[in-house]
Design an enzyme around this catalytic site. Structure first.
Site, short mmCIF file in Angstrom:
data_model
loop_
_atom_site.label_atom_id
_atom_site.label_comp_id
_atom_site.label_asym_id
_atom_site.label_seq_id
_atom_site.Cartn_x
_atom_site.Cartn_y
_atom_site.Cartn_z
N GLU A 1 -4.42 -6.47 3.19
CA GLU A 1 -3.45 -7.08 3.56
C GLU A 1 -3.41 -8.76 3.10
OE1 GLU A 1 -4.82 -4.99 5.27
OE2 GLU A 1 -3.40 -3.33 5.51
N GLU B 1 1.04 -1.20 -0.22
CA GLU B 1 0.15 -0.02 -0.10
C GLU B 1 0.91 1.33 0.08
OE1 GLU B 1 -2.15 -0.62 3.56
OE2 GLU B 1 -2.82 -2.83 2.64
N LEU C 1 -6.06 -1.38 -0.43
CA LEU C 1 -5.68 -1.62 0.86
C LEU C 1 -6.29 -3.12 1.28
CD1 LEU C 1 -6.39 1.22 3.21
CD2 LEU C 1 -6.29 -1.12 4.03
N HIS D 1 -0.06 0.63 15.92
CA HIS D 1 1.08 1.07 15.25
C HIS D 1 2.50 0.97 15.76
CE1 HIS D 1 -2.29 3.00 12.79
NE2 HIS D 1 -1.34 3.64 12.00
N GLN E 1 1.96 -1.90 6.14
CA GLN E 1 2.43 -0.79 6.60
C GLN E 1 2.94 -0.45 7.78
OE1 GLN E 1 -0.83 2.30 5.37
NE2 GLN E 1 0.48 2.92 3.64
N PHE E 2 2.10 -1.17 8.82
CA PHE E 2 2.48 -1.20 10.13
C PHE E 2 2.26 -2.75 10.59
CE2 PHE E 2 1.48 3.21 9.84
CZ PHE E 2 2.53 3.79 10.63
N PRO F 1 -4.58 -9.75 9.19
CA PRO F 1 -5.16 -10.22 8.01
C PRO F 1 -4.45 -11.29 7.23
CG PRO F 1 -5.87 -8.01 8.34
CD PRO F 1 -4.59 -8.35 9.24
#
Lengths: 337, 327
Positions: free
Chosen positions: B60, B29, B58, B129, B82-83, B89
């Site tokens: 995962e 992403e 988006l 995060h 991303q984090f 998922p």
């Protein structure tokens, strides 16, 4: 992009097929059925572990679609996978020996019924997690497109899997990137014991593709010729670079979900009616006999040959050695060096 | 090549991998046009094109699953989550497919993919995060789990991960993405994926850590040396799975004491595995119980409480002093 979906008129107008084609489909479907019957027997004898989900009743789906594949095309499916393996040309001996967990099996006794693969036949499994094989199919198709070949990946899943979220993440990505993947929904109408009617209010499953811009259609999966005709269209769509296609193939499994299925979700009469009126093998048998392409005796001869192939497979699966205990530790990571 | 931050070293390794192997494809992403949320893929889209540096929707689960399919066909996908808090998922795909493809096919297929994710706390981010759930992945046979602690290690370990024939979960400690700069040669040299790194030698106690917590661990080692005359040996685990237990054991056999430091929650954290290995193999060498300095078994808190959550150098110093009380 214009998106069309339609229900196939397969049953209304039968596509024509030559004698050779009909005989081939007859043989291929019968081999799957007899193989599965034998697997059921071996399971009953306690020779098979790792569960066992029989494909009996659904033979026309894979045989019809394999008739549209060319060398290099891939296939990937879920756990009801023996039919797919046999239809794409994998050796029944190797499949049966995997069911019995022997060295002669396709995964040399470590995969079992749900986890077999063949690099030579481009069969990417056999996967036990319902719906989770679908993004893999798109990834395989990605590699086709990335490498610039025109192969397609047949990605099979069931009506149960069609309610998994990963499927729709994959639809979106596959259409966005025009991946050559055919999503084949084998709608046998029951996710284990839950009928489609009890799991969704969607009238069809293929129409869900409309939301992603994916073309698709519903096809009579008990009619091998109808499956093949729809498959040809889907394959052409993909090979021509138009992105994915959805085939919702309406089929029916005669046996339980697995070998231990209380079968309280449908009546014996319902199953018997399908067997009597819609059986995919009998349909081709009728075409062969009525078209005078074969005599009863010739068909009996085919039956006999297939029984021999299946018996050999069963024997091989029982004679093949068990994996050595050391194999417990192998193939977790690549060997060093 | 000049002094680079860790995130610049990651980008340099990715560029090197894309350059040397046409089968390497990046996906994730915002990694393309945006260059990644932490800029780890900055400039790569322009240099290598959208076919190889691919922005994804988006999703995962499909990012990981599509990567498994690509890898099964012999491509070398490197996907970015991303984090770490967004990786769950994708866990299904990593556990059920990526980790098992080799075993199920008896080596006929493998899954040469890398899943990269920034991880860990200390940047005043919200809980998902900031988390550090590396032990989840280290529990899965068939996956490699790699965590760099410096720009040099990030470059060498990431190249090794991409070239490795098996799936690698590559966790980047984002707190130190830009904390230090060091000379990183773009020489294409990979670091081993099965070796701990001994960062400094000492004979009194072994400190074991990984990722960003090595900052506090090395600070603690300095303080112990200056204030107590205690010389700590500091080991950077680097590759949690497979674990180089021999290096840790050999050190503890010399020092007789071990303190394990991680910012993940305590129960079932990877420190427990290291402590168990030492109990099994080095018990007779131990002069004191193995001690863990970890985050508590709570959810990562918001910024005002975060410094109480993250282990500090003082906590490590105190733990070492406790172990030194045993004769």
């Amino acid at each position: 992009m214009a998106t069309t979906t339609r229900r196939s008129s397969g049953r209304a107008k039968k596509p024509a097929a030559s004698k050779d084609e009909l005989l081939q489909y007859y043989r291929d479907m019968l081999l799957i059925r007899r193989f599965e019957e034998k697997a059921g027997q071996l399971y009953g004898m306690g020779l098979i572990g790792g569960f066992c989900h029989l494909y009996i009743g659904q033979e026309a789906v894979v045989v019809g679609l394999e008739a549209t594949a060319k060398e290099g095309d891939q296939r990937i499916t879920t756990y009801r996978d023996h039919g797919h393996m046999i239809a794409c040309g994998m050796d029944p001996k190797g499949v049966m020996a995997e069911l019995t967990g022997r060295e002669g099996g396709y995964s040399r006794g470590k995969g079992g019924s749900m986890h077999m693969f063949s690099k030579e036949k481009h069969f990417y499994g056999g996967h036990g997690i319902v719906g989770a094989n679908v993004p893999l199919g798109a990834g395989i198709a990605f590699a086709n497109k990335y490498r610039g070949n025109d192969n397609v990946c047949f990605t099979y899943f069931g009506d149960g899997a069609a309610n998994q979220g990963q499927v729709y993440e994959t639809y979106n990505m596959a259409e966005l990137w025009d991946l050559p993947v055919i999503f084949v929904i084998e709608n046998n109408q029951y996710a284990m014991g839950t009928s489609v009617k009890r799991s969704t209010k969607s009238k069809t499953l293929y129409e869900r593709g409309v939301a992603y811009g994916i073309e698709g259609e519903q096809v009579d999966g008990m009619d091998v010729l109808a499956v093949k005709a729809a498959g040809e269209k889907a394959v052409k769509h993909c090979r021509d670079g138009n992105g994915p296609y959805i085939l919702e193939v309406m089929t029916y499994r005669y046996r339980g979900h697995s070998m231990s299925d209380p079968a309280k979700y449908r009546t014996r009469e319902e199953v018997q009616k399908m067997r009597d009126e819609r059986d995919p093998i009998n349909q081709v048998r009728d075409l062969l006999l009525k078209g005078k392409h074969a005599t009863e005796d010739e068909l009996k001869e085919i039956d006999k040959d297939i029984k021999g192939v299946v018996n050999d497979a069963a024997q091989f699966a029982q004679d093949s050695p068990e994996p050595a205990v050391e194999e417990l530790w192998t193939d977790i990571y690549a060997e060093a060096g | 090549m000049g002094e680079l931050t860790m995130v610049e070293a990651v980008a340099m390794a990715l560029a090197r991998a894309l350059d040397e192997d046409p089968d390497v494809v990046l996906l994730g992403e915002d990694i393309g046009r945006d260059g990644g949320v932490f800029r780890a893929t900055a400039g790569l889209l322009d240099r290598f094109g959208a076919d190889r540096v691919r922005d994804t929707p988006l999703a995962e689960s499909a990012i990981a699953g599509v990567s498994v399919g690509m890898a099964a066909q012999g491509l070398r996908p490197v996907c970015e989550i991303q984090f770490m808090g967004f990786v769950y998922p994708a866990l299904d795909q990593m556990l059920s497919h990526a980790a098992r493809l080799r075993n199920r096919t008896r080596g006929r297929l493998s899954c040469p993919m890398v899943l990269r994710a920034p991880y860990g706390g200390g940047i005043h981010a919200p809980e998902h995060h900031s988390e550090s759930t590396e032990a989840l992945f280290a529990h899965i046979p068939g996956l490699r789990v790699v965590i760099p602690s410096s720009p040099v290690r990030a470059y060498g370990l990431l190249l090794a991960a991409i070239r490795d024939p098996d799936p690698v979960v590559f966790l980047e400690p984002k707190r130190i993405y830009r904390a230090v700069r060091e000379e990183v040669a773009d020489d294409g040299a990979a670091l081993p994926l099965d070796r701990c790194a001994v960062l400094c030698r000492g004979s009194d106690v072994t400190l074991v850590s990984w990722g960003a917590m090595l900052t506090e661990t090395l600070d603690a080692a300095d303080a112990l040396s200056a204030e107590d005359g205690i010389e700590a040996e500091v080991i950077d685990v680097c590759t949690l799975k497979p674990l180089d237990a021999a290096t840790i054991r050999a050190s503890v056999e010399r020092t007789g004491r071990c303190v394990i430091v991680h910012e993940a929650a305590r129960t079932g954290g990877f420190g427990a595995e290291i402590a168990a290995r030492l109990a099994e193999t080095a018990l007779v060498s131990l002069l004191a119980p193995v001690v863990r300095v970890t985050a508590p078994d709570t959810v990562v808190p918001l910024l005002k409480l975060e410094r109480h959550y993250m282990p500090a150098a003082a906590d490590i110093v105190a733990a070492v002093r406790r172990t030194m009380e045993y004769a």
